[in-house]
Design an enzyme around this catalytic site. Sequence first.
Site, PDB file in Angstrom:
ATOM      1  N   HIS A  82       0.799  -1.234   0.000  1.00 29.65           N
ATOM      2  CA  HIS A  82       0.000   0.000   0.000  1.00 29.65           C
ATOM      3  C   HIS A  82       0.828   1.278   0.000  1.00 29.65           C
ATOM      4  O   HIS A  82       0.271   2.368  -0.099  1.00 29.65           O
ATOM      5  CB  HIS A  82      -0.961   0.028   1.188  1.00 29.65           C
ATOM      6  CG  HIS A  82      -0.267   0.310   2.496  1.00 29.65           C
ATOM      7  ND1 HIS A  82       0.410  -0.653   3.178  1.00 29.65           N
ATOM      8  CD2 HIS A  82      -0.129   1.449   3.210  1.00 29.65           C
ATOM      9  CE1 HIS A  82       0.926  -0.130   4.278  1.00 29.65           C
ATOM     10  NE2 HIS A  82       0.616   1.151   4.323  1.00 29.65           N
TER      11      HIS A  82
HETATM   12  C1  UD1 Z   1      -2.220   5.179   6.053  1.00 24.92           C
HETATM   13  C2  UD1 Z   1      -0.927   5.636   6.730  1.00 24.92           C
HETATM   14  C3  UD1 Z   1       0.117   4.529   6.613  1.00 24.92           C
HETATM   15  C4  UD1 Z   1      -0.423   3.221   7.140  1.00 24.92           C
HETATM   16  C5  UD1 Z   1      -1.706   2.877   6.404  1.00 24.92           C
HETATM   17  C6  UD1 Z   1      -2.300   1.577   6.888  1.00 24.92           C
HETATM   18  C7  UD1 Z   1      -0.495   8.061   6.587  1.00 24.92           C
HETATM   19  C8  UD1 Z   1       0.370   9.091   5.960  1.00 24.92           C
HETATM   20  N1  UD1 Z   1      -0.371   6.823   6.079  1.00 24.92           N
HETATM   21  O1  UD1 Z   1      -1.937   5.058   4.657  1.00 24.92           O
HETATM   22  O2  UD1 Z   1       1.251   4.891   7.373  1.00 24.92           O
HETATM   23  O3  UD1 Z   1       0.537   2.197   6.941  1.00 24.92           O
HETATM   24  O4  UD1 Z   1      -2.638   3.950   6.603  1.00 24.92           O
HETATM   25  O5  UD1 Z   1      -3.448   1.258   6.176  1.00 24.92           O
HETATM   26  O6  UD1 Z   1      -1.239   8.355   7.505  1.00 24.92           O
HETATM   27  N2  UD1 Z   1      -9.235   4.508   1.786  1.00 24.92           N
HETATM   28  C9  UD1 Z   1     -10.463   3.903   1.720  1.00 24.92           C
HETATM   29  N3  UD1 Z   1     -11.040   3.515   2.881  1.00 24.92           N
HETATM   30  C10 UD1 Z   1     -10.466   3.702   4.083  1.00 24.92           C
HETATM   31  C11 UD1 Z   1      -9.215   4.330   4.141  1.00 24.92           C
HETATM   32  C12 UD1 Z   1      -8.596   4.710   2.998  1.00 24.92           C
HETATM   33  O7  UD1 Z   1     -11.023   3.688   0.649  1.00 24.92           O
HETATM   34  O8  UD1 Z   1     -11.060   3.289   5.101  1.00 24.92           O
HETATM   35  C13 UD1 Z   1      -8.560   4.913   0.522  1.00 24.92           C
HETATM   36  C14 UD1 Z   1      -8.887   6.298   0.077  1.00 24.92           C
HETATM   37  O9  UD1 Z   1      -8.999   6.275  -1.309  1.00 24.92           O
HETATM   38  C15 UD1 Z   1      -7.649   7.078   0.436  1.00 24.92           C
HETATM   39  C16 UD1 Z   1      -6.545   6.040   0.350  1.00 24.92           C
HETATM   40  O10 UD1 Z   1      -7.163   4.792   0.708  1.00 24.92           O
HETATM   41  O11 UD1 Z   1      -7.430   8.168  -0.392  1.00 24.92           O
HETATM   42  C17 UD1 Z   1      -5.410   6.323   1.274  1.00 24.92           C
HETATM   43  O12 UD1 Z   1      -5.831   6.394   2.644  1.00 24.92           O
HETATM   44  P1  UD1 Z   1      -4.990   7.238   3.734  1.00 24.92           P
HETATM   45  O13 UD1 Z   1      -5.518   7.050   5.097  1.00 24.92           O
HETATM   46  O14 UD1 Z   1      -4.829   8.622   3.251  1.00 24.92           O
HETATM   47  O15 UD1 Z   1      -3.551   6.602   3.678  1.00 24.92           O
HETATM   48  P2  UD1 Z   1      -3.113   5.077   3.577  1.00 24.92           P
HETATM   49  O16 UD1 Z   1      -2.513   4.887   2.240  1.00 24.92           O
HETATM   50  O17 UD1 Z   1      -4.198   4.131   4.032  1.00 24.92           O
END
Ligand code: UD1
Length: 360
Positions: free
Chosen positions: A204
Amino acid sequence: MIILHVVGARPNFMKAAPVMAALGARGVSQMLVHTGQHYDAAMSEVFFHELGLPAPDLNLNVGSATHSVQTAEVMMRLEPVLLERRPEWVLVYGDVNSTVAAALVCAKLRIRVAHVEAGLRSFDRTMPEEINRMLTDQIADLLLTPSEDGDANLLREGIAPSRIRRVGNVMIDTLLRLLPAAERRWPEVRRRFVTTRFSLLTLHRPSNVDDPQKLMRVLGTLAGSSRELPVIFPIHPRTREALRSARAEVPEAIVLTEPLGYLDFVALQRHATAVVTDSGGIQEETTVLGVPCLTLRANTERPVTVSMGTNTLVGDDLDRLRDELRGIAGGGGKRGSVPPLWDGRAAERVADALLAAGGE
Ligand code: UD1
């Protein structure tokens, strides 16, 4: 004394659960705030049930956005809560955007903040998490480290030794507590995936998934190894989205599934022949489980998993990935040992450190 915990994303939940339990056992009043950074049921809700975390007292519902917007939203929505509740301590966990946002609000309001999992450094400032780690540690009052390298990094950054306590790894508390429950899930999980020898894949990190060509090369290499070791791939929403927007498909040889709950995922890790990942926490869990881990990153903020544990950094060298996988499939792979204080009692030490610092 009120202690307020801030969690936001999947890797926070398994760290907060044992700390809340240890403080609860000591009769401390607590409040749990979920920022809503992760909001899908599979990324959040399922963990609350399985880990025995209480339902959050408050959800800030920040959702997904750019990093700046997400961080700012957490700050704006958390500030009034802290002003109203005035907790003695705020606990923040790990290195996600919610962690640094909450720490910054506390520093401005002069509310004491403790960082659980302090001191980890990848020395790679292109990682958003590295920025979050460095900033959080600079402004937190109490830095609770999981391993010796954490203390050394903090001291090198000029942090006073009086702010640092080495407590061990709270995520391993959760792993050791729930391993028997995960094992009970194994027969059903195995039936679902119909294989006993397999590698388990998670991906991820922006550096691995945001460039679709790179992502497809990694998946192609793993698909190529799937005859020896079938690949099970619980896909992160970010990775699913990256594939969708590139109109790319995961190769058929890879068994794709939705993100799994904690117990099913631990059961798969425990029984995997190899784990291939770019996660931070999984490098640690595989070390404790004694399962060889190949990490698709050039560096790690958890070097003890390489020096003592089962972790090998393969960077983006896909020939190396293929060779290492072949070696593991043939019975090779690191066995390693468990780092000191990764013993299931770290949260007890967090609670004791907080209570000792409480009256200062
Ligand atoms: C975040 C953390 C990362 C951690 C990871 C675990 C930061 C900078 N990064 O990354 O350190 O290892 O979580 O999962 O905080 N999304 C969904 N549903 C959700 C959550 C996210 O669809 O419940 C999608 C959205 O499109 C979003 C993307 O995932 O834009 C990224 O989510 P985000 O929380 O911004 O960062 P992660 O890549 O999950």
